[in-house]
Design an enzyme around this catalytic site. Structure first.
Site, mmCIF file in Angstrom:
data_model
loop_
_atom_site.group_PDB
_atom_site.id
_atom_site.type_symbol
_atom_site.label_atom_id
_atom_site.label_comp_id
_atom_site.label_asym_id
_atom_site.label_seq_id
_atom_site.Cartn_x
_atom_site.Cartn_y
_atom_site.Cartn_z
ATOM 1 N N GLY A 121 0.798 -1.235 0.000
ATOM 2 C CA GLY A 121 0.000 0.000 0.000
ATOM 3 C C GLY A 121 0.823 1.272 0.000
ATOM 4 C CB THR B 239 -9.438 0.600 -0.995
ATOM 5 O OG1 THR B 239 -10.565 1.217 -0.364
ATOM 6 C CG2 THR B 239 -9.857 -0.766 -1.506
ATOM 7 C CB SER C 112 -6.202 7.866 1.886
ATOM 8 O OG SER C 112 -4.850 7.803 2.310
ATOM 9 C CB VAL D 268 -2.769 28.347 -2.916
ATOM 10 C CG1 VAL D 268 -2.277 28.250 -4.351
ATOM 11 C CG2 VAL D 268 -1.588 28.427 -1.965
ATOM 12 C CG HIS E 22 22.436 9.249 34.666
ATOM 13 N ND1 HIS E 22 21.903 10.446 34.258
ATOM 14 C CD2 HIS E 22 23.750 9.479 34.939
ATOM 15 C CE1 HIS E 22 22.842 11.381 34.298
ATOM 16 N NE2 HIS E 22 23.977 10.820 34.698
#
Ligand code: FAD
Ligand code: NAD
Length: 467
Positions: free
Chosen positions: A40, A144, A146, A238, A446
């Site tokens: 994927g 499925t 994005s 934009v 430490h």
């Protein structure tokens, strides 16, 4: 006709991890994938290749900027972009081949082609050569994923106007890169190209970058990225683009002054979010309910409104993250096998792999206020930590937010070196219902960076020791 208990459509982190868990639990399982390789978005064009390029470019940046402070002299520093890209491709190939191996090992049948649900219980696979195969299954799981959101006036050509996929494969470092959208992808891939020499300007619509994340934490990141040379223009809408070869000119509205401005660059990365992908899956024909953004709606068992059809991962509500998709695949597999798989969405971690990294879990201060939860905050800076000093990376802090009624941790936000790894401790504490006192009283070796987490936990009760 081949018959399965479970068919996954999509082989991303949701599909492939869920399928493996189904097979482990004895369910006869198949996976359908339309792309040439399995894995994927995450393995092919997402998490893995982006982290490969982030590591390579950070390596180069550190060699040029920080090596001298460690007494390491490099007389001639240069990078070879072709090798960097080949290294990234090899890492991707190793992982995607690894999925084929895991499918065989777990006796999962895999089908290459586009899956379409014809009816509950019936899936059609159309291979690249047009051959159609029908498969039956008791449960069909849509995984499925994005795809990037495309703005109508900024169509991807993946060369000059690129989505994340194109930005992972540029064969030349742009002189000027404009990033539209100051979210995770913009900051990560903007960082890659900036470290390699591009001048990067981020145009963000909101009044701040990564608007959903803890404000103070993101502000520390923003200042650091500005020091590295990244420019940010917020409240910028934009509205148009024009190719003025060899440049692209963007038009945007400065929402503060309400004036129209122009900005040109060699390449524009559009990273304004992703949208669920369920084209040609048959969901509309079957009446599967989605919200207006195309997000598939499911109940707490990941079942859609049509019995036997389920959905997981980027396709359903919640953050679009690989580990969220994986956990949903596992929880659903366990439920289908009669077990009690479940997800605690309050502890989903999220990371921005910039330098410094940002890693967050649970509520931000702003969200705690909004929910009217009485809360306390403990912060501690990396500058006071011995290991951070030795590393030479002292920027940033750890912040722990607790509910004052119980001291229970409700949020953790780290900006600093290796924040992605440090966050794990806070996630586990939250999963176990832990308090700041629990973290403060646990041993921390430490000198380690984790000591900053403990100091932040102590700071909730104003008893940090090292400052
Ligand atoms: P996807 O991974 O998208 O997989 C879906 C698959 O289904 C695809 O292979 C697709 O080809 C296949 N498919 C679609 N339709 C069909 C069909 N009809 N038939 C057959 N197959 C079909 N997340 C993190 O947690 N950490 C990160 O560092 C991170 N980095 C990222 C960087 C980038 C640049 C991007 C773009 C994303 C990143 N993500 C990261 C997000 C992460 O990749 C996704 O959240 C995750 O891959 C979602 O998994 P999924 O299984 O839901 O879907
Ligand atoms: P995002 O949601 O993280 O950021 C998008 C940004 O674009 C937001 O800040 C938003 O305000 C802004 N925006 C939206 N429309 C705009 C416009 N028209 N003009 C200017 N700015 C605009 O989305 P992304 O960065 O594209 O990433 C997509 C998904 O991929 C995310 O959900 C993320 O979870 C996932 N991802 C995760 C990682 C990780 O975990 N490290 C890395 C990359 C991607």
């Amino acid at each position: 006709m081949a018959k399965f208990d479970v068919i996954f459509i999509g082989s991303g982190p949701g599909g492939y991890v869920g399928a493996i868990r189904c097979a482990q639990l004895g369910l006869k399982t198949a996976v359908i994938e339309k792309d040439e390789t399995f894995g994927g978005t995450c393995l092919n064009v997402g998490c893995i290749p982006s982290k490969a390029l982030l590591e390579s470019s950070e390596f180069y940046h550190l060699a040029g900027h920080d090596a001298a402070a460690h007494g390491v002299k490099i007389s001639k520093l240069e990078f070879d972009l072709t090798s960097m890209l080949s290294r990234k491709e090899k890492i991707v190939k190793d992982f995607t081949n690894g999925i084929s191996f895991l499918f065989k090992k777990n006796k999962i049948e895999s089908y290459k082609g586009t899956g379409k649900i014809l009816n509950p219980g019936l899936v059609q696979v159309t291979a690249a050569n047009g051959t159609k195969t029908e498969l039956e299954a008791t449960s069909i799981i849509c995984a499925t994923g994005s795809v990037p959101i495309q703005l109508p006036f900024l169509k991807f050509d993946e060369k000059q106007i690129v989505s994340s996929t194109g930005a992972l494969a540029l064969t030349k470092v742009p002189n000027e890169l404009i990033v539209v959208g100051g979210g995770v992808i913009g900051l990560e891939l903007g960082s890659v190209w900036q470290r390699l020499g591009a001048k990067v300007t981020v145009l963000e619509y909101a009044d701040r970058i990564c608007p959903m994340m803890d404000y103070q934490t993101i502000n520390i990141l923003k200042k650091s990225l500005e020091k590295q040379g990244m420019k940010f223009i917020t409240k910028a809408k934009v509205t148009g683009s024009e190719i003025k070869a060899p440049k692209v000119e963007l038009t945007y509205e400065d929402l503060e002054s309400q004036t129209i401005k122009k900005l040109s660059g060699d390449v524009v990365l559009v990273s304004t979010g992703r949208k669920p992908f369920s084209d040609n899956l048959g969901l509309e024909e079957l009446g599967v309910k989605k919200d207006p953004r195309g997000v598939v709606l499911v109940d707490q068992h990941f079942q859609t409104n049509i019995p036997g059809i389920y959905a997981i991962g980027d396709l359903i509500p919640g953050p679009m993250l690989a580990h969220k998709a994986e956990e949903e695949g596992v929880a659903l597999a366990e439920q289908l096998a009669g077990q009690a798989g479940h997800i605690n969405y309050a502890t989903v971690p999220s990371v921005i792999y910039t330098f410094p990294e940002v890693a967050s879990v649970g509520l931000s201060e702003e969200q705690a206020k909004e929910k009217e939860i009485p809360f306390a905050v403990g912060t501690f800076p990396f500058i006071a930590n011995g290991r951070a000093k030795a590393l030479g990376t002292t920027e940033g802090q750890v912040k722990i937010i607790t509910d004052t009624r119980s001291d229970k941790i409700i949020g953790g936000h780290i900006v600093g070196p290796r924040a992605s790894e440090l966050l794990g401790e806070i996630v586990i504490a939250m999963e176990f219902g832990g308090s700041s006192e629990d973290l403060a009283r646990s041993f921390h070796a430490h000198p380690t960076l984790n000591e900053v987490v403990r100091e932040a936990a102590l700071a909730v009760d104003k008893r940090a020791r090292q400052m």
